[in-house]
Design an enzyme around this catalytic site. Structure first.
Site, PDB file in Angstrom:
ATOM      1  N   ASP A 104       0.872  -1.484  -0.213  1.00  0.00           N
ATOM      2  CA  ASP A 104      -0.463   0.011  -0.121  1.00  0.00           C
ATOM      3  C   ASP A 104       1.514   1.226   0.035  1.00  0.00           C
ATOM      4  O   ASP A 104       1.694   1.186   0.186  1.00  0.00           O
ATOM      5  CB  ASP A 104      -1.030  -0.228   0.995  1.00  0.00           C
ATOM      6  CG  ASP A 104      -2.124   1.655   1.252  1.00  0.00           C
ATOM      7  OD1 ASP A 104      -2.293   1.585   0.309  1.00  0.00           O
ATOM      8  OD2 ASP A 104      -1.780   1.389   2.329  1.00  0.00           O
ATOM      9  N   SER A 105      -0.373   2.426  -0.015  1.00  0.00           N
ATOM     10  CA  SER A 105       0.512   3.524  -0.390  1.00  0.00           C
ATOM     11  C   SER A 105       1.422   4.032   1.176  1.00  0.00           C
ATOM     12  O   SER A 105       2.224   4.949   1.555  1.00  0.00           O
ATOM     13  CB  SER A 105       0.104   4.908  -0.730  1.00  0.00           C
ATOM     14  OG  SER A 105      -0.417   5.153   0.261  1.00  0.00           O
ATOM     15  N   CYS A 112      -4.365  -1.200  -1.962  1.00  0.00           N
ATOM     16  CA  CYS A 112      -4.297   0.027  -1.892  1.00  0.00           C
ATOM     17  C   CYS A 112      -5.008   0.219  -3.123  1.00  0.00           C
ATOM     18  O   CYS A 112      -5.337  -0.397  -4.807  1.00  0.00           O
ATOM     19  CB  CYS A 112      -2.801   0.221  -2.701  1.00  0.00           C
ATOM     20  SG  CYS A 112      -2.817   2.121  -3.252  1.00  0.00           S
ATOM     21  N   GLU A 172      -3.821   8.976   8.607  1.00  0.00           N
ATOM     22  CA  GLU A 172      -2.146   9.038   8.788  1.00  0.00           C
ATOM     23  C   GLU A 172      -1.318   9.804   9.869  1.00  0.00           C
ATOM     24  O   GLU A 172      -0.986   9.428   9.993  1.00  0.00           O
ATOM     25  CB  GLU A 172      -1.680   8.993   7.410  1.00  0.00           C
ATOM     26  CG  GLU A 172      -1.821   7.937   6.139  1.00  0.00           C
ATOM     27  CD  GLU A 172      -0.682   6.934   5.562  1.00  0.00           C
ATOM     28  OE1 GLU A 172       0.603   7.342   6.789  1.00  0.00           O
ATOM     29  OE2 GLU A 172      -0.978   5.713   5.573  1.00  0.00           O
ATOM     30  N   CYS A 221     -11.313   2.901   0.191  1.00  0.00           N
ATOM     31  CA  CYS A 221      -9.929   3.222   0.754  1.00  0.00           C
ATOM     32  C   CYS A 221      -9.424   2.251   2.436  1.00  0.00           C
ATOM     33  O   CYS A 221     -10.066   2.461   2.715  1.00  0.00           O
ATOM     34  CB  CYS A 221      -9.395   4.759   1.318  1.00  0.00           C
ATOM     35  SG  CYS A 221      -7.739   5.306   0.946  1.00  0.00           S
ATOM     36  N   HIS A 265      -7.939   2.880   4.317  1.00  0.00           N
ATOM     37  CA  HIS A 265      -7.659   3.377   4.741  1.00  0.00           C
ATOM     38  C   HIS A 265      -8.225   3.676   6.075  1.00  0.00           C
ATOM     39  O   HIS A 265      -9.036   3.492   7.851  1.00  0.00           O
ATOM     40  CB  HIS A 265      -6.765   5.214   5.416  1.00  0.00           C
ATOM     41  CG  HIS A 265      -5.889   5.460   4.892  1.00  0.00           C
ATOM     42  ND1 HIS A 265      -5.047   4.697   3.975  1.00  0.00           N
ATOM     43  CD2 HIS A 265      -4.169   5.282   5.726  1.00  0.00           C
ATOM     44  CE1 HIS A 265      -3.988   5.372   3.761  1.00  0.00           C
ATOM     45  NE2 HIS A 265      -3.062   5.691   4.808  1.00  0.00           N
TER      46      HIS A 265
END
Length: 272
Positions: free
Chosen positions: A16-17, A79, A158, A190, A192
């Protein structure tokens, strides 16, 4: 043509990023607890959702090639941005199963909606690609969709601000169009976003099902490994973490995503 390892002890690669893919890793580990894993978080380039398609393809290729060099048996692109614009192109030149996060979430959402109204929230890249709405329409043309870009949620999460008034106000703003509406299903587009699932449930007070990709991806991966006799039954499972920048911050934040601390984190970027 790069090929997969057929060794059952070979690790599963996940990338993932940044931190979001850890929500997918957690669900996969619950389903496949005896596997070895290599997780790569491209923290120097996060978030992917604000990058060009060309850049996302480049980053994804680099990471996938790195994971293949670690002799992984499968790869999970955890992602949504990369899944929407990069994976189909990369698959053409790689003979290794790559699991993305969009199709599993779409299939689950289409199965569960009763009103035929599905909403999707995601990064700019994911929403602009219209990957979700296209796949939903392909399965059921009668379903109405709305895709909402929520670009500030990833940096909020994040930075560890998912339980603050900032996260609450931004989520309310983004979800205005689906509060008290016919939409009974919301795809968290997403990886996240499961970190703010509780917050979203409070904002969306009407009956609405939240769909995230972790669990359906884990089921798909399990089914594939089982079908091809690749499940690892060893009792000495190990997870190695790599990041492209800032090991300390990743370690601190990862504990919230996984509900346990991690120590085995190495630095690896593609500029050195």
């Amino acid at each position: 043509m790069r090929t997969q390892s057929n060794n059952t002890n070979a690790p599963i690669g996940i990338f993932d990023s940044g931190l979001g893919g850890l929500t997918v890793l957690k669900k996969i580990q619950e389903k496949l607890p005896n596997e070895n894993y290599i997780y790569y978080g491209d923290t120097i380039n996060l978030p992917y959702g604000t990058k060009s398609n060309q850049s996302i393809v480049q980053y994804s290729k680099q990471i996938i090639n790195f994971l293949i060099k670690q002799n992984v048996k499968t790869i999970v692109c955890a992602c949504n941005s990369a899944s929407s614009v990069a994976i189909n192109q990369i698959k053409q030149n790689i003979n290794i199963p790559i699991f993305e996060v969009i199709n599993p979430a779409v299939q689950e959402a289409v199965h569960y909606t009763k009103t035929n109204h599905i909403a999707i929230i995601g990064t700019d890249t994911t929403i602009k690609s219209k990957s979700y709405s296209k796949k939903i329409k392909a399965l059921n043309p009668e379903i109405n969709t709305i895709e909402i870009a929520t670009p500030l949620l990833v940096p909020i999460i994040e930075e560890g601000l998912e339980n603050t008034s900032i996260a609450n106000e931004m989520s309310k703003l983004y979800c205005q169009k689906i509060i008290n509406s016919k939409f009974d299903t919301l795809i968290l587009g997403c990886t996240h976003y499961p970190m703010i699932e509780g917050l979203l449930k409070k904002i969306l007070t009407h009956k609405i099902r939240l769909i995230s990709s972790g669990k359906p991806v884990a089921i798909n991966l399990y089914n594939y490994l089982n079908k091809h006799d690749l499940i690892n039954n060893s009792l000495s499972a190990n997870t190695q973490y790599y990041v492209s920048d800032n090991i300390e911050k990743f370690q601190q934040s990862a504990s919230k995503f996984l509900n346990h601390s991690i120590d085995d984190v190495a630095l690896h970027n593609f500029k050195s």
